[in-house]
Design a protein around this motif. Structure first.
Motif, PDB file in Angstrom:
ATOM      1  N   ASP A   1      85.019  59.810  57.512  1.00  0.00           N
ATOM      2  CA  ASP A   1      84.277  60.936  56.948  1.00  0.00           C
ATOM      3  C   ASP A   1      83.473  61.660  57.797  1.00  0.00           C
ATOM      4  OD1 ASP A   1      81.967  59.571  58.399  1.00  0.00           O
ATOM      5  OD2 ASP A   1      81.474  59.348  56.277  1.00  0.00           O
ATOM      6  N   THR A   2      84.419  62.197  58.819  1.00  0.00           N
ATOM      7  CA  THR A   2      83.822  62.941  59.182  1.00  0.00           C
ATOM      8  C   THR A   2      83.912  65.164  59.000  1.00  0.00           C
ATOM      9  OG1 THR A   2      85.334  63.038  61.383  1.00  0.00           O
ATOM     10  CG2 THR A   2      83.482  61.667  61.399  1.00  0.00           C
ATOM     11  N   ASP A   3      84.465  64.978  57.932  1.00  0.00           N
ATOM     12  CA  ASP A   3      85.294  66.209  57.430  1.00  0.00           C
ATOM     13  C   ASP A   3      84.131  66.648  56.153  1.00  0.00           C
ATOM     14  OD1 ASP A   3      86.203  68.994  56.565  1.00  0.00           O
ATOM     15  OD2 ASP A   3      88.224  68.166  56.545  1.00  0.00           O
ATOM     16  N   PRO A   4      82.903  66.907  56.293  1.00  0.00           N
ATOM     17  CA  PRO A   4      82.956  67.192  54.431  1.00  0.00           C
ATOM     18  C   PRO A   4      82.191  68.178  54.159  1.00  0.00           C
ATOM     19  CG  PRO A   4      80.733  67.929  57.257  1.00  0.00           C
ATOM     20  CD  PRO A   4      83.090  67.789  57.566  1.00  0.00           C
TER      21      PRO A   4
ATOM     22  N   ASP B   1      96.560  72.364  74.006  1.00  0.00           N
ATOM     23  CA  ASP B   1      95.176  72.449  74.109  1.00  0.00           C
ATOM     24  C   ASP B   1      94.923  72.071  72.604  1.00  0.00           C
ATOM     25  OD1 ASP B   1      95.427  72.720  76.484  1.00  0.00           O
ATOM     26  OD2 ASP B   1      94.474  74.943  77.068  1.00  0.00           O
ATOM     27  N   TRP B   2      94.599  70.979  71.969  1.00  0.00           N
ATOM     28  CA  TRP B   2      94.086  71.133  70.369  1.00  0.00           C
ATOM     29  C   TRP B   2      92.254  70.664  70.330  1.00  0.00           C
ATOM     30  CZ3 TRP B   2      91.878  66.309  69.840  1.00  0.00           C
ATOM     31  CH2 TRP B   2      91.911  65.205  70.911  1.00  0.00           C
ATOM     32  N   VAL B   3      91.934  70.919  69.309  1.00  0.00           N
ATOM     33  CA  VAL B   3      90.715  71.220  68.976  1.00  0.00           C
ATOM     34  C   VAL B   3      90.126  69.930  68.619  1.00  0.00           C
ATOM     35  CG1 VAL B   3      88.679  72.110  67.125  1.00  0.00           C
ATOM     36  CG2 VAL B   3      90.814  73.198  68.187  1.00  0.00           C
ATOM     37  N   ALA B   4      89.058  69.477  69.708  1.00  0.00           N
ATOM     38  CA  ALA B   4      88.551  68.271  69.408  1.00  0.00           C
ATOM     39  C   ALA B   4      87.124  68.246  68.791  1.00  0.00           C
ATOM     40  CB  ALA B   4      87.861  67.885  70.587  1.00  0.00           C
ATOM     41  N   PHE B   5      86.093  69.461  68.715  1.00  0.00           N
ATOM     42  CA  PHE B   5      85.669  69.625  67.656  1.00  0.00           C
ATOM     43  C   PHE B   5      85.300  70.709  66.982  1.00  0.00           C
ATOM     44  CE2 PHE B   5      83.783  65.940  70.046  1.00  0.00           C
ATOM     45  CZ  PHE B   5      82.615  64.846  69.300  1.00  0.00           C
ATOM     46  N   ARG B   6      84.744  71.442  66.070  1.00  0.00           N
ATOM     47  CA  ARG B   6      84.244  72.627  65.576  1.00  0.00           C
ATOM     48  C   ARG B   6      83.095  72.182  64.396  1.00  0.00           C
ATOM     49  NH1 ARG B   6      85.157  68.370  62.507  1.00  0.00           N
ATOM     50  NH2 ARG B   6      87.097  68.618  60.280  1.00  0.00           N
ATOM     51  N   MET B   7      82.268  73.429  64.016  1.00  0.00           N
ATOM     52  CA  MET B   7      81.387  73.515  63.547  1.00  0.00           C
ATOM     53  C   MET B   7      81.508  73.964  62.090  1.00  0.00           C
ATOM     54  SD  MET B   7      79.520  73.722  66.114  1.00  0.00           S
ATOM     55  CE  MET B   7      78.098  74.089  65.309  1.00  0.00           C
TER      56      MET B   7
ATOM     57  N   PRO C   1      83.315  66.100  64.919  1.00  0.00           N
ATOM     58  CA  PRO C   1      84.776  65.554  65.761  1.00  0.00           C
ATOM     59  C   PRO C   1      85.983  66.160  64.449  1.00  0.00           C
ATOM     60  CG  PRO C   1      83.768  63.890  65.066  1.00  0.00           C
ATOM     61  CD  PRO C   1      82.682  64.642  64.641  1.00  0.00           C
ATOM     62  N   LEU C   2      86.916  66.643  64.698  1.00  0.00           N
ATOM     63  CA  LEU C   2      88.481  66.706  64.300  1.00  0.00           C
ATOM     64  C   LEU C   2      89.385  64.717  64.240  1.00  0.00           C
ATOM     65  CD1 LEU C   2      88.428  69.593  64.642  1.00  0.00           C
ATOM     66  CD2 LEU C   2      90.890  69.593  64.224  1.00  0.00           C
ATOM     67  N   LEU C   3      90.254  64.903  63.715  1.00  0.00           N
ATOM     68  CA  LEU C   3      89.951  63.239  63.267  1.00  0.00           C
ATOM     69  C   LEU C   3      91.414  62.931  64.313  1.00  0.00           C
ATOM     70  CD1 LEU C   3      90.325  61.040  61.342  1.00  0.00           C
ATOM     71  CD2 LEU C   3      92.184  61.797  60.613  1.00  0.00           C
TER      72      LEU C   3
ATOM     73  N   GLN D   1     102.816  61.416  63.773  1.00  0.00           N
ATOM     74  CA  GLN D   1     102.950  60.936  64.975  1.00  0.00           C
ATOM     75  C   GLN D   1     102.899  61.956  66.683  1.00  0.00           C
ATOM     76  OE1 GLN D   1     107.577  60.206  65.321  1.00  0.00           O
ATOM     77  NE2 GLN D   1     107.071  61.782  63.929  1.00  0.00           N
ATOM     78  N   ASP D   2     102.638  62.814  65.910  1.00  0.00           N
ATOM     79  CA  ASP D   2     102.040  63.997  66.895  1.00  0.00           C
ATOM     80  C   ASP D   2     100.353  63.584  67.386  1.00  0.00           C
ATOM     81  OD1 ASP D   2     103.989  65.321  67.678  1.00  0.00           O
ATOM     82  OD2 ASP D   2     101.961  67.626  65.922  1.00  0.00           O
ATOM     83  N   SER D   3      99.407  62.954  65.893  1.00  0.00           N
ATOM     84  CA  SER D   3      98.462  62.337  66.434  1.00  0.00           C
ATOM     85  C   SER D   3      97.938  61.534  67.401  1.00  0.00           C
ATOM     86  CB  SER D   3      97.687  61.503  65.018  1.00  0.00           C
ATOM     87  OG  SER D   3      97.106  62.389  64.876  1.00  0.00           O
ATOM     88  N   ALA D   4      99.404  60.396  67.264  1.00  0.00           N
ATOM     89  CA  ALA D   4      99.611  59.492  68.659  1.00  0.00           C
ATOM     90  C   ALA D   4     100.143  60.228  70.258  1.00  0.00           C
ATOM     91  CB  ALA D   4     100.347  58.497  68.147  1.00  0.00           C
ATOM     92  N   LYS D   5     100.277  61.357  70.418  1.00  0.00           N
ATOM     93  CA  LYS D   5     100.767  62.328  71.136  1.00  0.00           C
ATOM     94  C   LYS D   5      99.306  62.604  71.436  1.00  0.00           C
ATOM     95  CE  LYS D   5     105.071  62.820  70.135  1.00  0.00           C
ATOM     96  NZ  LYS D   5     106.343  63.513  69.114  1.00  0.00           N
TER      97      LYS D   5
END
Length: 570
Positions: free
Chosen positions: A147-150, A264-270, A287-289, A312-316
């Motif tokens: 639940d980290t996407d409010p 270079d994927w995003v890990a955290f955003r505002m 944090p992103l999922l 599948q890209d999530s695992a990668k």
């Protein structure tokens, strides 16, 4: 059906026929082949009239082979299917393949629901399969609310408990429950550690500008920041000093990776929108999922992950994190989507939520809604849903689940214990001339010891319009006797059941014209009003009945002058 399609049908039919024959040690059955064949290949369904004619000769050829020949042919055609069969524990027929590298008592799995609403029916597949694996391996199961996407997938506060209730209804209990929004400091700590390892950098590039760089394989100019600078800017993110879209934290991967989605994927955003949970409402740096889930899977000791093939890209992405931290990545199984027939409403949380808010559905348990809550209110047992979902296996192909599979599993569970009753829709009244004052149909046709239902006739009955015989013809009023339609009335003829067996007199249900009970039957197609035998008024809410020749229903409420029931299935 063109030649290419016919060839594909024949190929898939041979795989399934060989699997069916080898698994059961006997000749393959055409019916047992067509079901999974159509489920795994939904594109065949529009040719449903032609498919059996293509499948039948393939099955015949398979059945001409001896046992050794079938095994060899399956090994040549589909060695993965044969391996799954051979891995079955002591020859037991498991619809789910063994988990890779699984040890008894050491399997740790997780459910990771997004609590943006109660579950639609497709969501039941995850707890059904993971819960079954947990039981099979005497393992451990976590329910972690991601639940980290409010903002985009904003949590629904009522959904947390609704989801836990649904898991219980399906027959399982998590060993631990966690909410990701309670674990923000843990994610911040690991982000700082990743920065110190040289694995992340803060980036203020506009999204379109970074996308252009990424797609061309060029490094972002912020990539070479000193870790100290990145730490300072990340701490400012955590402190909420940036606006939405102004700064992100990126994971350093390979900027020339062949898959741009991994660069270079995003890990955290505002995010400016406060979280609906008060305990998490102060946070603005989220944090992103892929980051949150990747960290949690390690910290909770997850050994096996099951997720959709579209992830599948999530695992990668997460493997880059694990490489930085020196962690071992869990075993992953990817599966295709499950599609479910019989509903006009799209199986989507946002779609259902919109229909509920607009008043087009009465709620998440409206019988027209493709939701777990709806099936529960209709009287479908949770373990029947679980059985049907588990039967789909873990194929990477999209699979179709026919609601008839759930209904068949539920019928097996409730048929013998469910009492019978009469319900007449759009009743036609007929005076009964002669005959007994009451009818006495059995409470259950297979259980004489349960006795009979005494239904008063009082001179007239209601039957359904299609059951009214032509003048001069007869019908058998079930539990009452034979009547002849004469001069717009029913003349009692007798109780010799041989007229049904030998003369094909149709058997129909009925209710008394006066002493009956109004019933509102809620169905997937809409509400139906009818009249039931008077005894239905004494049935308790949540009790199941079978309205004879109509189907099973769950008594929902006993209101003044009316019984409300939810239709389950035939």
């Amino acid at each position: 059906m063109d030649d290419d399609l016919r060839e594909r049908v024949e190929h898939e039919a041979e795989r399934h026929a060989l699997l069916n024959a080898v698994k059961h040690g006997e000749e393959a059955d055409v019916g047992a082949v067509i079901g999974p064949l159509m489920g795994e290949n939904p594109e065949f369904q529009e040719h449903g009239d032609e498919v059996p004619g293509v499948v039948a000769p393939v099955v015949s050829r398979v059945n001409e082979l001896d046992e050794e020949g079938r095994q060899k042919r399956l090994e040549a055609l589909a060695p993965d299917l044969l391996a799954d069969l051979e891995a079955d524990d002591e020859g037991d027929d498991h619809p789910l393949p063994d988990l890779p590298n699984a040890e008894e008592g050491a399997v740790r799995m997780r459910l990771a629901p997004n609590p943006n609403g109660p579950w639609h029916l497709g969501s039941a597949r995850m707890p059904a399969v993971i819960g079954t694996y947990k039981d099979r391996y005497d393992g451990w199961m976590l329910c972690r609310f991601d639940d980290t996407d409010p903002e985009t997938k904003r949590p629904d506060l009522a959904a947390y408990d609704a989801i836990l209730d649904a898991i219980d209804y399906l027959g399982f209990e998590p060993d631990e429950v966690a909410r990701a929004s309670d674990r923000m400091e843990t994610y911040y700590e690991h982000a700082r550690e990743l920065i110190d390892l040289g694995g992340a950098y803060t980036c203020s590039c506009p999204a379109a500008e970074f996308s252009e760089l990424k797609n061309s394989g060029e490094a972002c100019p912020h990539r070479e920041k000193a870790p100290e600078t990145t730490r300072e800017e990340f701490d400012a993110m955590v402190a909420g000093e940036y606006d939405a879209g102004e700064m992100v934290l990126r994971v350093c991967t390979n900027i020339e990776h062949k898959n741009p989605a991994l660069r270079d994927w995003v890990a955290f955003r505002m995010i400016d929108t406060p979280h609906p949970r008060e305990a998490a409402s102060e946070h603005r740096c989220w944090p992103l999922l892929d980051f949150q889930s990747g960290i949690d899977d390690h910290l909770f000791g997850v050994t096996h992950i099951i997720r959709g093939i579209d992830l599948q890209d999530s695992a990668k992405r997460q493997r880059f994190l694990y490489d930085y931290f020196g962690w071992e990545y869990p075993d992953v199984t990817h599966w295709g989507h499950v599609q479910i027939d019989a509903y006009d409403v799209k199986m989507s949380t946002s779609t259902i939520k919109g229909l509920v808010e607009a008043g087009d559905l009465d709620g998440w348990d409206d019988p027209r809604a493709p939701t777990v809550a709806s099936l529960r209110r209709r009287g479908i047992r949770g373990d029947a849903i679980t059985e049907a979902m588990v039967s789909l296996g873990t194929s990477t192909s999209n699979v179709d689940l026919a609601m008839s599979a759930i209904y068949a599993a539920n019928r097996e569970r409730i048929d013998e214990e469910t009492d019978r009753a009469f319900l007449v829709r759009d009743g036609v009244e007929k005076t009964v001339v002669g005959g007994p004052e009451t009818g006495e149909p059995p409470v259950h046709p297979n259980h004489e010891d349960r006795g009979v239902r005494e239904i008063p006739v009082e001179g007239a009955v209601l039957i359904e319009p299609d059951d009214v015989p032509a003048n001069g013809e007869r019908v058998w009023l079930k539990g009452y006797g034979c009547v002849r339609h004469t001069r717009d009335a029913f003349e009692f003829v007798g109780t010799d059941i041989d007229v049904v067996r030998e003369e094909d007199v149709p058997v129909v249900h009925w209710v008394p014209a006066d002493d009956n009970r109004t019933v509102l039957l809620r169905t997937m197609e809409g509400d139906v009003e009818g009249r039931a035998e008077p005894g239905i008024a004494s049935r308790d809410p949540d009790e199941m009945v079978q309205f004879e020749r109509i189907g099973f229903a769950r008594i929902d409420a006993q209101n003044e002058g009316e019984t409300v029931a939810y239709y389950a299935h035939s």
